[in-house]
Write a protein that holds these residues in place. Structure first.
Motif, mmCIF file in Angstrom:
data_model
loop_
_atom_site.group_PDB
_atom_site.id
_atom_site.type_symbol
_atom_site.label_atom_id
_atom_site.label_comp_id
_atom_site.label_asym_id
_atom_site.label_seq_id
_atom_site.Cartn_x
_atom_site.Cartn_y
_atom_site.Cartn_z
ATOM 1 N N SER A 156 4.330 21.089 -3.244
ATOM 2 C CA SER A 156 4.010 21.143 -4.445
ATOM 3 C C SER A 156 5.333 21.019 -5.452
ATOM 4 O O SER A 156 5.327 20.193 -6.621
ATOM 5 C CB SER A 156 3.227 22.103 -4.924
ATOM 6 N N ARG A 157 6.485 21.043 -5.097
ATOM 7 C CA ARG A 157 7.568 21.120 -6.058
ATOM 8 C C ARG A 157 7.929 19.561 -6.032
ATOM 9 O O ARG A 157 8.674 19.015 -6.900
ATOM 10 C CB ARG A 157 8.795 21.838 -5.412
ATOM 11 N N VAL A 158 7.625 18.819 -5.026
ATOM 12 C CA VAL A 158 8.131 17.213 -5.056
ATOM 13 C C VAL A 158 7.285 16.587 -6.289
ATOM 14 O O VAL A 158 7.868 15.808 -6.800
ATOM 15 C CB VAL A 158 7.743 16.695 -3.660
ATOM 16 N N GLY A 159 6.031 17.120 -6.559
ATOM 17 C CA GLY A 159 5.138 16.397 -7.513
ATOM 18 C C GLY A 159 4.768 15.137 -7.401
ATOM 19 O O GLY A 159 4.475 14.803 -6.211
ATOM 20 N N ASP A 160 4.487 14.343 -8.187
ATOM 21 C CA ASP A 160 3.823 12.959 -8.172
ATOM 22 C C ASP A 160 4.736 11.700 -7.417
ATOM 23 O O ASP A 160 5.432 11.338 -8.445
ATOM 24 C CB ASP A 160 2.962 12.827 -9.338
ATOM 25 N N ARG A 161 4.602 11.641 -6.377
ATOM 26 C CA ARG A 161 5.976 10.936 -5.729
ATOM 27 C C ARG A 161 4.990 9.730 -4.936
ATOM 28 O O ARG A 161 4.354 9.992 -3.948
ATOM 29 C CB ARG A 161 6.767 11.566 -4.755
ATOM 30 N N ALA A 205 0.897 -1.100 0.079
ATOM 31 C CA ALA A 205 -0.006 0.023 0.018
ATOM 32 C C ALA A 205 0.841 1.350 -0.027
ATOM 33 O O ALA A 205 1.880 1.458 0.854
ATOM 34 C CB ALA A 205 -0.710 0.008 1.174
ATOM 35 N N PRO A 206 0.371 2.325 -0.693
ATOM 36 C CA PRO A 206 1.202 3.568 -0.680
ATOM 37 C C PRO A 206 1.004 4.350 0.653
ATOM 38 O O PRO A 206 -0.020 4.108 1.179
ATOM 39 C CB PRO A 206 0.679 4.307 -1.942
ATOM 40 N N ARG A 207 1.972 5.174 1.015
ATOM 41 C CA ARG A 207 1.882 5.876 1.980
ATOM 42 C C ARG A 207 0.688 6.887 1.846
ATOM 43 O O ARG A 207 0.882 7.647 1.083
ATOM 44 C CB ARG A 207 3.107 6.604 2.533
ATOM 45 N N ALA A 208 -0.133 7.165 2.807
ATOM 46 C CA ALA A 208 -1.196 7.983 2.633
ATOM 47 C C ALA A 208 -0.799 9.593 2.660
ATOM 48 O O ALA A 208 -0.903 10.272 1.639
ATOM 49 C CB ALA A 208 -2.369 7.986 3.440
ATOM 50 N N ARG A 209 0.191 9.784 3.351
ATOM 51 C CA ARG A 209 0.483 11.130 3.525
ATOM 52 C C ARG A 209 1.812 11.426 2.415
ATOM 53 O O ARG A 209 2.479 10.730 2.446
ATOM 54 C CB ARG A 209 1.360 11.289 4.763
ATOM 55 N N LYS A 210 1.467 12.321 1.633
ATOM 56 C CA LYS A 210 2.089 12.449 0.558
ATOM 57 C C LYS A 210 3.500 13.373 1.067
ATOM 58 O O LYS A 210 4.640 13.082 0.519
ATOM 59 C CB LYS A 210 1.403 13.627 -0.215
#
Lengths: 159, 159
Positions: B28-33, B14-19
């Motif tokens: 916002s600079r981290v993008g889709d990680r 499962a992906p970590r919920a907290r982005k």
């Protein structure tokens, strides 16, 4: 600027010269196992990472359980058999397993197939670690400072 | 018998919920990680292992250097750009890099390509760790017990 490389191909890292620290009758059972220490090359000290190859018939280690060291493996190539107290589990590339310290649940990987098994293994270096070998007449004695390990029989007699 | 799985496919974790825990302008600079914690699933505590995916345009983190935490990455898929004090290094599948604690040499991975980047990242959980952000007006303040972290500007003012 540091004296460590910025990055490298894991498969090109030098293999560890020392094959096994087990007494000879156990070392020969490990078979043709090649460990390429990776974390050390970057000066890491808190944990170690190896790229390990098991030739057909080789094993990762005698089945063991660490007292203080967490371990983790990620399978890159091949189909090793993971043996734990839960029995045998067939692993495939892309699978991973973690071995929590202090559970007493021994683990090792066996390469029973015709192809090489290649995996990443991670283990921390928590001081004072020891290990149990549930299937073998083997114990580890630590020196006072925790730096040196000696293998003995379970009754304490030396090999 | 333990309550943890024996093994699993890393990509199915499962992906970590907290982005991200960065202030919004940095998050916002981290993008889709996408980070899939793996070690936690097996109860590991001394170090963490994530399977991390960087979609095109995403980054692993702001460029940072840990005070006490060693880090290690192994590239499984794609071609990330590693940025350190040595400049930019193009990474490829099968390459690895380690980031020794306490050097002050900041690092991060950028996905400037058209395909996903997938890698394993390992970091220990040594208590009292902190991080520097050489390229950004960002500092981390720790709570007395070391459990909570707050991001502030380098002059100490809050975001």
């Amino acid at each position: 600027m540091s004296s460590y490389p910025v990055a490298l191909f894991a498969a090109e890292a030098a293999p560890r010269a020392r094959k096994s620290i087990y007494p000879e009758e156990f070392a020969s059972r490990v078979g043709d196992r090649i460990k390429r220490p990776l974390g050390d090359l970057f000066g890491l000290t808190v944990f170690g990472v190896n790229l390990t190859t098991l030739k057909p018939g080789a094993m990762s280690a005698l089945r063991h359980a660490h007292e203080k060291q967490d371990e983790f493996v990620y399978i890159l190539e091949g189909y090793p058999t993971l043996v734990t107290d839960e029995g045998e589990t067939q692993l495939k590339p892309g699978m991973c397993a973690g071995f929590k310290a202090g559970t007493g649940n021994g683990h090792h990987l066996l390469n029973r197939g015709p192809h090489d098994v290649v995996y990443l293994e991670v283990g921390d270096r928590t001081p004072g670690d020891s290990a149990e070998y549930p299937d073998d007449d083997l114990r580890v004695l630590k020196s006072e400072d925790g730096q040196k390990r000696t293998f003995v029989r379970k009754d304490g007699t030396p090999y």
